[in-house]
Design a protein around this motif. Structure first.
Motif, PDB file in Angstrom:
ATOM      1  N   TRP A  44      -5.772  17.720  -9.248  1.00 14.18           N
ATOM      2  CA  TRP A  44      -5.276  16.947  -8.095  1.00 14.18           C
ATOM      3  C   TRP A  44      -4.343  15.841  -8.572  1.00 14.18           C
ATOM      4  N   GLN A  57      -1.625  -1.850  -4.280  1.00 11.12           N
ATOM      5  CA  GLN A  57      -2.751  -0.908  -4.347  1.00 11.12           C
ATOM      6  C   GLN A  57      -2.245   0.426  -4.891  1.00 11.12           C
ATOM      7  N   ASN A  58      -0.937   0.557  -4.984  1.00  9.19           N
ATOM      8  CA  ASN A  58      -0.341   1.828  -5.372  1.00  9.19           C
ATOM      9  C   ASN A  58      -0.441   2.055  -6.871  1.00  9.19           C
ATOM     10  N   ILE A  79       4.291  -5.530   7.787  1.00  7.93           N
ATOM     11  CA  ILE A  79       5.423  -4.599   7.909  1.00  7.93           C
ATOM     12  C   ILE A  79       4.825  -3.197   7.890  1.00  7.93           C
ATOM     13  N   ASN A  80       4.823  -2.556   9.065  1.00  6.97           N
ATOM     14  CA  ASN A  80       4.163  -1.258   9.205  1.00  6.97           C
ATOM     15  C   ASN A  80       4.649  -0.647  10.514  1.00  6.97           C
ATOM     16  N   ARG A 133      -0.328  15.233  -8.023  1.00  4.00           N
ATOM     17  CA  ARG A 133       0.256  13.965  -7.544  1.00  4.00           C
ATOM     18  C   ARG A 133       1.264  13.422  -8.541  1.00  4.00           C
ATOM     19  N   VAL A 135      -6.860   5.152 -13.244  1.00  3.10           N
ATOM     20  CA  VAL A 135      -6.809   4.548 -11.899  1.00  3.10           C
ATOM     21  C   VAL A 135      -8.217   4.107 -11.527  1.00  3.10           C
ATOM     22  N   HIS A 170     -11.273  -2.007   0.420  1.00  3.29           N
ATOM     23  CA  HIS A 170     -11.674  -3.304  -0.135  1.00  3.29           C
ATOM     24  C   HIS A 170     -11.786  -3.203  -1.639  1.00  3.29           C
ATOM     25  N   ALA A 228      -4.955  -1.401   5.405  1.00  2.00           N
ATOM     26  CA  ALA A 228      -5.899  -2.536   5.277  1.00  2.00           C
ATOM     27  C   ALA A 228      -7.347  -2.079   5.469  1.00  2.00           C
ATOM     28  N   LEU A 229      -7.677  -0.908   4.931  1.00  2.38           N
ATOM     29  CA  LEU A 229      -9.038  -0.360   5.070  1.00  2.38           C
ATOM     30  C   LEU A 229      -9.811  -0.414   3.764  1.00  2.38           C
ATOM     31  N   THR A 267       1.365   9.225   1.732  1.00  2.00           N
ATOM     32  CA  THR A 267       0.412   8.115   1.751  1.00  2.00           C
ATOM     33  C   THR A 267      -0.985   8.683   1.493  1.00  2.00           C
ATOM     34  N   PHE A 268      -1.895   7.781   1.182  1.00  2.00           N
ATOM     35  CA  PHE A 268      -3.217   8.209   0.716  1.00  2.00           C
ATOM     36  C   PHE A 268      -3.919   9.055   1.761  1.00  2.00           C
ATOM     37  N   TYR A 284     -15.195  -0.814 -10.203  1.00  3.80           N
ATOM     38  CA  TYR A 284     -14.696  -2.190 -10.103  1.00  3.80           C
ATOM     39  C   TYR A 284     -13.208  -2.236 -10.406  1.00  3.80           C
ATOM     40  N   LEU A 285     -12.532  -3.155  -9.709  1.00  3.73           N
ATOM     41  CA  LEU A 285     -11.101  -3.341  -9.981  1.00  3.73           C
ATOM     42  C   LEU A 285     -10.942  -4.152 -11.264  1.00  3.73           C
ATOM     43  N   GLY A 327       0.855  -1.190   0.000  1.00  5.58           N
ATOM     44  CA  GLY A 327       0.000   0.000   0.000  1.00  5.58           C
ATOM     45  C   GLY A 327       0.887   1.234   0.000  1.00  5.58           C
TER      46      GLY A 327
HETATM   47  C1  BV8 Z   1     -15.093  -1.749  -5.372  1.00  4.97           C
HETATM   48  C2  BV8 Z   1      -6.657   4.625  -6.706  1.00  4.97           C
HETATM   49  C3  BV8 Z   1     -17.014  -2.836  -6.233  1.00  4.97           C
HETATM   50  C4  BV8 Z   1      -7.079   6.040  -6.866  1.00  4.97           C
HETATM   51  C5  BV8 Z   1      -7.694   3.812  -4.652  1.00  4.97           C
HETATM   52  C6  BV8 Z   1     -16.348  -3.659   1.609  1.00  4.97           C
HETATM   53  C7  BV8 Z   1     -16.284  -3.100   2.870  1.00  4.97           C
HETATM   54  C8  BV8 Z   1     -16.171  -1.717   3.050  1.00  4.97           C
HETATM   55  C9  BV8 Z   1     -16.108  -0.862   1.937  1.00  4.97           C
HETATM   56  C10 BV8 Z   1     -16.169  -1.408   0.690  1.00  4.97           C
HETATM   57  C11 BV8 Z   1     -16.285  -2.792   0.528  1.00  4.97           C
HETATM   58  N1  BV8 Z   1     -16.321  -3.037  -0.830  1.00  4.97           N
HETATM   59  C12 BV8 Z   1     -16.257  -1.868  -1.505  1.00  4.97           C
HETATM   60  C13 BV8 Z   1     -16.161  -0.852  -0.600  1.00  4.97           C
HETATM   61  C14 BV8 Z   1     -16.078   0.568  -0.925  1.00  4.97           C
HETATM   62  C15 BV8 Z   1     -14.639   1.027  -1.173  1.00  4.97           C
HETATM   63  C16 BV8 Z   1     -13.825   1.007   0.090  1.00  4.97           C
HETATM   64  O1  BV8 Z   1     -13.100   0.062   0.340  1.00  4.97           O
HETATM   65  N2  BV8 Z   1     -13.935   2.075   0.848  1.00  4.97           N
HETATM   66  C17 BV8 Z   1     -13.122   2.198   2.063  1.00  4.97           C
HETATM   67  C18 BV8 Z   1     -12.687   3.658   2.211  1.00  4.97           C
HETATM   68  C19 BV8 Z   1     -13.955   1.735   3.239  1.00  4.97           C
HETATM   69  N3  BV8 Z   1     -13.979   0.243  -2.200  1.00  4.97           N
HETATM   70  C20 BV8 Z   1     -14.157   0.554  -3.497  1.00  4.97           C
HETATM   71  O2  BV8 Z   1     -14.907   1.440  -3.873  1.00  4.97           O
HETATM   72  C21 BV8 Z   1     -13.384  -0.278  -4.504  1.00  4.97           C
HETATM   73  N4  BV8 Z   1     -14.277  -0.709  -5.559  1.00  4.97           N
HETATM   74  O3  BV8 Z   1     -15.147  -2.373  -4.353  1.00  4.97           O
HETATM   75  O4  BV8 Z   1     -15.885  -2.025  -6.484  1.00  4.97           O
HETATM   76  C22 BV8 Z   1     -18.138  -1.871  -6.021  1.00  4.97           C
HETATM   77  C23 BV8 Z   1     -18.642  -1.205  -7.126  1.00  4.97           C
HETATM   78  C24 BV8 Z   1     -19.732  -0.333  -6.947  1.00  4.97           C
HETATM   79  C25 BV8 Z   1     -20.263  -0.121  -5.670  1.00  4.97           C
HETATM   80  C26 BV8 Z   1     -19.702  -0.761  -4.553  1.00  4.97           C
HETATM   81  C27 BV8 Z   1     -18.643  -1.648  -4.737  1.00  4.97           C
HETATM   82  C28 BV8 Z   1     -12.308   0.560  -5.162  1.00  4.97           C
HETATM   83  C29 BV8 Z   1     -11.218   0.888  -4.173  1.00  4.97           C
HETATM   84  C30 BV8 Z   1     -10.026   1.526  -4.915  1.00  4.97           C
HETATM   85  C31 BV8 Z   1     -10.012   3.008  -4.656  1.00  4.97           C
HETATM   86  N5  BV8 Z   1      -8.820   3.581  -5.273  1.00  4.97           N
HETATM   87  N6  BV8 Z   1      -6.614   4.284  -5.279  1.00  4.97           N
HETATM   88  C32 BV8 Z   1      -5.997   6.989  -6.434  1.00  4.97           C
HETATM   89  O5  BV8 Z   1      -4.937   6.547  -5.928  1.00  4.97           O
HETATM   90  O6  BV8 Z   1      -6.226   8.195  -6.600  1.00  4.97           O
HETATM   91  S1  BV8 Z   1      -7.600   3.435  -3.010  1.00  4.97           S
HETATM   92  C33 BV8 Z   1      -6.315   4.226  -2.248  1.00  4.97           C
HETATM   93  O7  BV8 Z   1      -6.323   3.725  -0.911  1.00  4.97           O
HETATM   94  C34 BV8 Z   1      -4.896   3.970  -2.715  1.00  4.97           C
HETATM   95  O8  BV8 Z   1      -4.796   3.017  -3.752  1.00  4.97           O
HETATM   96  C35 BV8 Z   1      -4.244   3.395  -1.457  1.00  4.97           C
HETATM   97  O9  BV8 Z   1      -3.201   2.559  -1.738  1.00  4.97           O
HETATM   98  C36 BV8 Z   1      -5.391   2.667  -0.926  1.00  4.97           C
HETATM   99  C37 BV8 Z   1      -5.376   2.038   0.401  1.00  4.97           C
HETATM  100  O10 BV8 Z   1      -4.754   2.862   1.288  1.00  4.97           O
HETATM  101  P1  BV8 Z   1      -3.285   2.412   1.783  1.00  4.97           P
HETATM  102  O11 BV8 Z   1      -2.475   2.010   0.616  1.00  4.97           O
HETATM  103  O12 BV8 Z   1      -3.436   1.444   2.873  1.00  4.97           O
HETATM  104  O13 BV8 Z   1      -2.743   3.783   2.251  1.00  4.97           O
HETATM  105  P2  BV8 Z   1      -3.047   4.500   3.637  1.00  4.97           P
HETATM  106  O14 BV8 Z   1      -2.576   5.896   3.508  1.00  4.97           O
HETATM  107  O15 BV8 Z   1      -4.454   4.221   4.048  1.00  4.97           O
HETATM  108  O16 BV8 Z   1      -2.125   3.705   4.696  1.00  4.97           O
HETATM  109  C38 BV8 Z   1      -0.722   3.755   4.574  1.00  4.97           C
HETATM  110  C39 BV8 Z   1      -0.169   2.764   5.575  1.00  4.97           C
HETATM  111  O17 BV8 Z   1       1.255   2.774   5.453  1.00  4.97           O
HETATM  112  C40 BV8 Z   1      -0.475   3.132   7.026  1.00  4.97           C
HETATM  113  O18 BV8 Z   1      -0.881   1.958   7.714  1.00  4.97           O
HETATM  114  C41 BV8 Z   1       0.862   3.636   7.571  1.00  4.97           C
HETATM  115  O19 BV8 Z   1       1.038   3.297   8.945  1.00  4.97           O
HETATM  116  C42 BV8 Z   1       1.833   2.836   6.735  1.00  4.97           C
HETATM  117  N7  BV8 Z   1       3.154   3.451   6.573  1.00  4.97           N
HETATM  118  C43 BV8 Z   1       3.487   4.768   6.598  1.00  4.97           C
HETATM  119  N8  BV8 Z   1       4.819   4.904   6.373  1.00  4.97           N
HETATM  120  C44 BV8 Z   1       5.322   3.652   6.193  1.00  4.97           C
HETATM  121  C45 BV8 Z   1       4.274   2.728   6.317  1.00  4.97           C
HETATM  122  N9  BV8 Z   1       4.451   1.397   6.189  1.00  4.97           N
HETATM  123  C46 BV8 Z   1       5.703   0.959   5.945  1.00  4.97           C
HETATM  124  N10 BV8 Z   1       6.773   1.783   5.810  1.00  4.97           N
HETATM  125  C47 BV8 Z   1       6.613   3.119   5.933  1.00  4.97           C
HETATM  126  N11 BV8 Z   1       7.673   3.939   5.807  1.00  4.97           N
END
Ligand code: BV8
Length: 243
Positions: free
Chosen positions: A67, A102-103, A213-214, A71, A159, A194, A191-192, A34-35, A165-166, A23
């Motif tokens: 935006w 996911q990146n 690893i986090n 980026r 993206v 889906h 891991a938030l 990060t996101f 949909y993915l 991620g």
């Molecule tokens: C879909 C591209 C079907 C765009 C992104 C089930 C349950 C709940 C919700 C849903 C579900 N199913 C669907 C949903 C809705 C939604 C969703 O999940 N919402 C969330 C907010 C609850 N999902 C969707 O809409 C997906 N589509 O399911 O289609 C559908 C169709 C119609 C109707 C319904 C369903 C599509 C999801 C994709 C969205 N696009 N990115 C762009 O980038 O502009 S997501 C975006 O978040 C990025 O890709 C990012 O990678 C991703 C996840 O975030 P993380 O990568 O985890 O990043 P984050 O900042 O959150 O965390 C960073 C982590 O790194 C932290 O833990 C931090 O501690 C750690 N860290 C920091 N520094 C370091 C480190 N770790 C290691 N080393 C370090 N140095």
């Protein structure tokens, strides 16, 4: 270099099949925010979930396009870090190694990873919002956002937005890799989001050893057999060196 638990090393040394989910956290040390913290400065008043959607683009195409241009500017300057490079080298250590990300920043490919499953697309590519076909960079000049040379529709980044949909082939391959792996590494993800967040759970259901690893705890932490609490750019080279 970080010390890796012996028990984890034993699992890795015996493993034939490994899967990794990355991620935004793995790119943090390359200077890509990060996101969750990408919303700094002029974007502070928006939430990513409010910009990375079809509705946001329909409502205000220029705001969303700008935006992504902002980026893209950050990502153009970014270079893969030691975490990306370690994963690229780990690929050759296992008969079956699948990197799922996911990146959208292309840094895994820049680091030399060959087999990368990009679940959320790639910010370096554009496509037409209307006909969904690819639009190359040269065509993406002029007004913001540019117009599709085929149909005149607005150009958007290639993206996956929230509510979209993915890519089915990549998602299916990611689930297959998660089901057959013996060790599943979760690197730099909250891991938030889906369905990507379901992959480690799928691996666990198929008796894989789950490793996180986090630097901080995540909703996955209680499910992990090993949690390497630290930045990917130091944890992953440690894993590589001792595997
Ligand atoms: C879909 C591209 C079907 C765009 C992104 C089930 C349950 C709940 C919700 C849903 C579900 N199913 C669907 C949903 C809705 C939604 C969703 O999940 N919402 C969330 C907010 C609850 N999902 C969707 O809409 C997906 N589509 O399911 O289609 C559908 C169709 C119609 C109707 C319904 C369903 C599509 C999801 C994709 C969205 N696009 N990115 C762009 O980038 O502009 S997501 C975006 O978040 C990025 O890709 C990012 O990678 C991703 C996840 O975030 P993380 O990568 O985890 O990043 P984050 O900042 O959150 O965390 C960073 C982590 O790194 C932290 O833990 C931090 O501690 C750690 N860290 C920091 N520094 C370091 C480190 N770790 C290691 N080393 C370090 N140095």
């Amino acid at each position: 270099m970080s010390q890796v638990p012996i028990a984890l090393l034993m699992r890795l040394r015996k493993a034939r099949s490994v899967a990794v989910l990355t991620g935004a956290g793995i790119s943090a040390e390359s200077g890509v925010p990060t996101f969750r913290d990408a919303m700094t400065g002029l974007w502070a008043r928006f939430r990513p979930e409010d910009l990375a959607t079809r509705e946001a683009f329909r409502r205000n195409p220029k705001l969303v396009w700008d935006w992504y241009q902002w980026r893209r500017g950050l990502i153009e300057k970014a270079r893969p870090n030691a975490g990306h490079e370690a994963l690229a080298r780990l690929e050759d250590r296992f008969a079956d190694f699948t990197l799922i990300t996911q990146n959208v920043d292309d840094l895994h490919r820049k680091a030399g990873s060959r087999k990368v499953l990009e679940l959320h697309g790639n910010i370096r590519r554009n496509k037409c919002f209307e006909d969904n076909g690819p639009v190359d960079d040269r065509a993406a000049e002029g007004e913001a956002p540019p117009r599709c040379p085929r149909c005149g529709g607005r150009v958007r980044p290639d993206v996956v937005w929230f509510g979209e949909y993915l890519p089915q082939a990549e998602l299916a391959a990611a689930f297959e890799a998660s089901r057959r792996c013996e060790v599943f590494l979760c690197v730099g993800t909250s891991a938030l989001v889906h369905p990507a967040a379901s992959l480690p759970v799928e691996a666990l259901k198929h008796d894989a050893c789950l490793v996180e690893i986090n630097p901080v705890e995540t909703p996955l932490s209680p499910l992990c057999e090993f949690s390497l609490r630290g930045p990917a750019a130091s944890m992953l080279p440690g894993l590589l060196a001792q595997t």
